[in-house]
Scaffold this motif. Structure first.
Motif, PDB file in Angstrom:
ATOM      1  N   PRO A   1      23.262 -27.700  30.629  1.00  0.00           N
ATOM      2  CA  PRO A   1      23.361 -28.835  31.571  1.00  0.00           C
ATOM      3  C   PRO A   1      23.296 -30.207  30.911  1.00  0.00           C
ATOM      4  O   PRO A   1      22.347 -30.981  31.105  1.00  0.00           O
ATOM      5  N   PHE A   2      24.305 -30.546  30.155  1.00  0.00           N
ATOM      6  CA  PHE A   2      24.397 -31.874  29.553  1.00  0.00           C
ATOM      7  C   PHE A   2      24.719 -32.916  30.634  1.00  0.00           C
ATOM      8  O   PHE A   2      25.520 -32.666  31.537  1.00  0.00           O
ATOM      9  N   THR A   3      24.141 -34.094  30.502  1.00  0.00           N
ATOM     10  CA  THR A   3      24.547 -35.202  31.378  1.00  0.00           C
ATOM     11  C   THR A   3      25.896 -35.762  30.944  1.00  0.00           C
ATOM     12  O   THR A   3      26.564 -36.424  31.731  1.00  0.00           O
ATOM     13  N   ARG A   4      26.235 -35.538  29.660  1.00  0.00           N
ATOM     14  CA  ARG A   4      27.499 -36.002  29.058  1.00  0.00           C
ATOM     15  C   ARG A   4      27.534 -37.518  28.889  1.00  0.00           C
ATOM     16  O   ARG A   4      28.600 -38.099  28.724  1.00  0.00           O
ATOM     17  N   LEU A   5      26.375 -38.154  28.903  1.00  0.00           N
ATOM     18  CA  LEU A   5      26.287 -39.614  28.842  1.00  0.00           C
ATOM     19  C   LEU A   5      25.306 -40.047  27.758  1.00  0.00           C
ATOM     20  O   LEU A   5      24.411 -39.296  27.382  1.00  0.00           O
ATOM     21  N   PRO A   6      25.439 -41.285  27.255  1.00  0.00           N
ATOM     22  CA  PRO A   6      24.402 -41.835  26.379  1.00  0.00           C
ATOM     23  C   PRO A   6      23.099 -42.000  27.151  1.00  0.00           C
ATOM     24  O   PRO A   6      23.099 -42.204  28.372  1.00  0.00           O
ATOM     25  N   HIS A   7      21.980 -41.922  26.447  1.00  0.00           N
ATOM     26  CA  HIS A   7      20.684 -42.127  27.090  1.00  0.00           C
ATOM     27  C   HIS A   7      20.663 -43.509  27.756  1.00  0.00           C
ATOM     28  O   HIS A   7      21.172 -44.496  27.200  1.00  0.00           O
ATOM     29  N   PRO A   8      20.098 -43.618  28.953  1.00  0.00           N
ATOM     30  CA  PRO A   8      20.142 -44.895  29.686  1.00  0.00           C
ATOM     31  C   PRO A   8      19.399 -46.045  29.017  1.00  0.00           C
ATOM     32  O   PRO A   8      19.550 -47.194  29.433  1.00  0.00           O
ATOM     33  N   SER A   9      18.615 -45.764  27.986  1.00  0.00           N
ATOM     34  CA  SER A   9      17.926 -46.858  27.299  1.00  0.00           C
ATOM     35  C   SER A   9      18.888 -47.716  26.485  1.00  0.00           C
ATOM     36  O   SER A   9      18.545 -48.849  26.124  1.00  0.00           O
ATOM     37  N   TYR A  10      20.090 -47.200  26.218  1.00  0.00           N
ATOM     38  CA  TYR A  10      21.056 -47.960  25.422  1.00  0.00           C
ATOM     39  C   TYR A  10      21.822 -48.936  26.318  1.00  0.00           C
ATOM     40  O   TYR A  10      22.356 -48.539  27.362  1.00  0.00           O
ATOM     41  N   LYS A  11      21.909 -50.176  25.887  1.00  0.00           N
ATOM     42  CA  LYS A  11      22.572 -51.210  26.676  1.00  0.00           C
ATOM     43  C   LYS A  11      23.946 -51.571  26.123  1.00  0.00           C
ATOM     44  O   LYS A  11      24.691 -52.323  26.762  1.00  0.00           O
ATOM     45  N   GLU A  12      24.284 -51.075  24.944  1.00  0.00           N
ATOM     46  CA  GLU A  12      25.578 -51.375  24.335  1.00  0.00           C
ATOM     47  C   GLU A  12      26.384 -50.091  24.177  1.00  0.00           C
ATOM     48  O   GLU A  12      25.823 -48.995  24.072  1.00  0.00           O
ATOM     49  N   PRO A  13      27.700 -50.200  24.171  1.00  0.00           N
ATOM     50  CA  PRO A  13      28.534 -48.991  24.049  1.00  0.00           C
ATOM     51  C   PRO A  13      28.370 -48.319  22.694  1.00  0.00           C
ATOM     52  O   PRO A  13      28.096 -48.980  21.686  1.00  0.00           O
ATOM     53  N   ILE A  14      28.540 -46.999  22.690  1.00  0.00           N
ATOM     54  CA  ILE A  14      28.474 -46.200  21.471  1.00  0.00           C
ATOM     55  C   ILE A  14      29.892 -45.698  21.183  1.00  0.00           C
ATOM     56  O   ILE A  14      30.401 -44.827  21.901  1.00  0.00           O
ATOM     57  N   PRO A  15      30.576 -46.247  20.182  1.00  0.00           N
ATOM     58  CA  PRO A  15      31.995 -45.934  19.967  1.00  0.00           C
ATOM     59  C   PRO A  15      32.303 -44.452  19.855  1.00  0.00           C
ATOM     60  O   PRO A  15      33.329 -43.990  20.360  1.00  0.00           O
TER      61      PRO A  15
END
Length: 621
Positions: free
Chosen positions: A318-332
């Motif tokens: 069960p991956f969320t498929r998203l970056p952790h919400p603590s990150y505020k900038e995009p992850i290329p």
């Protein structure tokens, strides 16, 4: 072979039937998140050099989700602030002392490769870091992170895994220091390295540590002793120990490699050690032992590839498929892969400069058709309660593995026979390397037919010599799944250099170009190939480079994807660079200084401007 460590009963939750599930929560990155999940402590701490993106393409998330599904409590410490000792210590101790061990990885790539170009210039970007900023991980991250865990939790067992640890498991040439370095286990002072794709090995260690802890006998020494015959592990013995006796295996089941000190005295021995390890990994049996610094490094036989059923379960977690919400900038890196699907692992190519065969193996491990389609539906927002990725435009950006057209490939060699080839593709594709490429094309068509999917692309590239074996599959890739540009990797044109690379002849590539052009014409599409090319490869002379430049000029091409050869730890090509010999021991020319390497690189990228419609520019790989 079914991996027994995947057979433990799973907790309730998504993905139990192998179908991908959209998770509702992330693995904890803070004590508050841990306590919100109803737990007060963790069993295993994961420390990594990449940002935490809860997607199956990111190793830390993949292993963390697997451990969680097997009943272990996991905490994530992603990119601890290593420049500030106090802050780094606080990040590592966020969850308190782990009950079992810490598992450390430098991230998706070797930290030195992530930080420096082929000419040892500092990079200013890092696709695995929010904001694409370099410097979030240290040089030689495995060593630094292990030291950090040691200071935080004295006596806690520490495991290393991932590309940096896997490829530095034996004595290796380090391009950035221009010296031979000892096996990483000794430099990092860790307890175990789990090399290759480490899911089954990690579960084996976790189960062993859990049993020892319940008996009150868990220690660094006891855990190593319990894992001495765990497939895919590396550990150190005292130089006074007899490896055969300590391991309980017959002497003929040990591959004795030249010691670190012997290689220092005679550089040619690195080639012998590298070829021996390559053969051992492909055979899938025997322990390897190497003396270094008064100790003996032991590698157990590699773990077998995961079965299709186990891969399905793994990618169905069960991956969320998203970056952790603590990150505020995009992850290329996430931006690039968020709508891509991994269909298989491994590559039969065996290219001498590529670490894939050492890490993922030459044997292909493929997911089932149903598992791939289920993930595509999830991306498209099909299942109830799941939403499509942000900015979903109806395109699946990639469905592939290291080579897109090797899905469900298998070796037909009888089990009682041993393969003597160093590559399934070189000098020609092996007749026993069986793959129905039309079946792979049919899978892509099924993905494309799903509701909400407008386009399916193959961004990972195809193995062009293999594609020539199936004209209908080649037609499908060209007419249906190429978005204007298809990635292929001829790498060079000179026969002598291609032989050392273990790549097909340039005539084979030209035949592919002719077939590709004919298929594009038949489809009424104007499309192009994006050729990957390499300069300054060991054995490549300036004349060889001029030959390639002339070939490009004749076609009015200016390459877009170019790379000056970087000697990465563990590969045959790196042994060639270090010792200036070919695999047969014959002397070869090596462009060793930056000036020589840059001169070759300029020959490669300095051709005439491309004709109309041709992609131009120069990008690093």
């Amino acid at each position: 072979m079914r991996n027994k460590s995947f057979s433990r009963p799973r907790r309730a939750g998504g993905g139990r039937d192998g179908r991908p599930s959209a998770g509702s929560s992330f693995l904890p990155m803070s004590r508050a998140e841990l306590e919100a999940s109803g737990r007060s402590g963790i069993d295993i701490l994961l420390v990594g050099g990449d940002a935490y993106v809860d997607h199956p393409s990111f190793g830390l998330a993949l292993l963390g989700r697997l451990l969680e599904a097997e009943g272990f409590s996991v905490g994530v410490c992603a990119q601890p602030p290593w420049r500030d000792p106090a802050a780094a210590l606080q990040a590592v101790t966020e969850f308190g002392r782990p009950r079992l061990f810490a598992a450390v990885t430098a991230g998706a790539v070797d930290s030195m490769l992530a930080h420096y170009t082929a000419f040892r210039k500092k990079r200013h970007d890092d696709a695995y870091t929010p904001g694409d900023r370099a410097g979030a991980r240290p040089n030689r991250a495995c060593i630094v992170y292990t030291g950090l865990v040691r200071r935080a939790f004295p006596g806690l067992p520490v495991l290393l895994g991932g590309s940096e640890a896997s490829l530095r498991r034996l004595s290796h040439y380090d391009f950035w220091e221009d010296k031979l370095r000892k096996p990483l286990l000794l430099d990092a002072k860790a307890d175990l390295i789990l090399y290759g794709m480490a899911e089954s090995a990690l579960l084996g260690v976790a189960n062993a540590a859990d049993g020892l802890d319940r008996d009150g006998a868990l220690s660094r020494e006891s855990l190593v002793a319990a894992c001495r015959n765990l497939p895919g592990a590396a550990f150190a013995l005292s130089g006074k120990d007899d490896p055969s006796e300590a391991l309980g295996v017959a002497p003929e089941d040990l591959d004795i490699l030249p010691s670190h000190e012997e290689i220092e005295a005679e550089p040619n021995l690195l080639m012998r050690a590298t070829l021996a390890e390559e053969r051992r990994v492909h055979r899938g049996k025997n322990h390897a032992v190497q003396g270094a610094g008064g100790r003996v490094i032991v590698l157990t036989p590699p773990a077998p590839p995961l079965s299709s059923a186990d891969l399905d379960r793994l990618y169905g977690l069960p991956f969320t498929r998203l970056p952790h919400p603590s990150y505020k900038e995009p992850i290329p890196a996430w931006e690039m892969i968020r709508t891509s699907i991994t269909s298989h692992r491994g590559c039969g190519g065996g290219c001498s400069f590529c670490s894939l065969a050492l890490h993922q193996g030459r044997r292909i491990a493929s997911r089932s058709r149903e598992s791939v389609l289920a993930e595509a539906r999830l991306i498209a927002g099909g299942p109830a309660g799941c939403s499509a990725p942000p900015r979903w435009a109806g395109s699946i950006s990639d469905v592939s593995g290291p080579s897109a057209n090797m899905w469900r490939a298998r070796c037909a060699l009888p089990e009682n026979k041993e393969c003597a080839r160093s590559s399934c593709m070189h000098p020609e594709p092996c007749a026993l390397f069986e793959v129905d490429q039309s079946d792979g094309a049919a899978l892509l068509r099924e993905v494309a037919a799903l509701p909400g999917v407008r386009h399916v692309r193959v961004a990972g590239g195809v193995r062009f010599d293999l594609a020539l074996r199936d004209s209908e599959a080649l037609w499908a890739y060209t007419s249906e799944f190429t978005g204007g540009q298809l990635k292929v990797a001829p790498e060079h044109t000179a026969p002598e250099v291609l032989r050392l690379m273990r790549k097909p002849s340039i005539r084979t590539f030209e035949r592919f170009l002719e077939a590709f052009a004919a298929a594009c014409g038949r489809a009424g599409k104007e499309q192009y190939t994006i050729p990957y090319l390499m300069s300054a490869f060991p054995g490549c002379t300036p004349e060889h480079m001029r030959e390639t430049a002339a070939w490009l000029k004749k076609r009015n091409w200016r390459p877009q994807q170019v790379q000056c050869f970087i000697p990465t730890p563990g590969t045959v090509a790196t042994a060639m660079y270090f010792a200036a010999i070919d695999p047969d021991g014959k002397p070869i020319y090596v462009a060793r200084s930056d000036a020589e390497r840059l001169a070759q690189h300029r020959l490669l990228i300095g051709g005439d401007r491309p004709g109309p419609g041709r992609p131009s520019g120069s990008k690093r790989r």
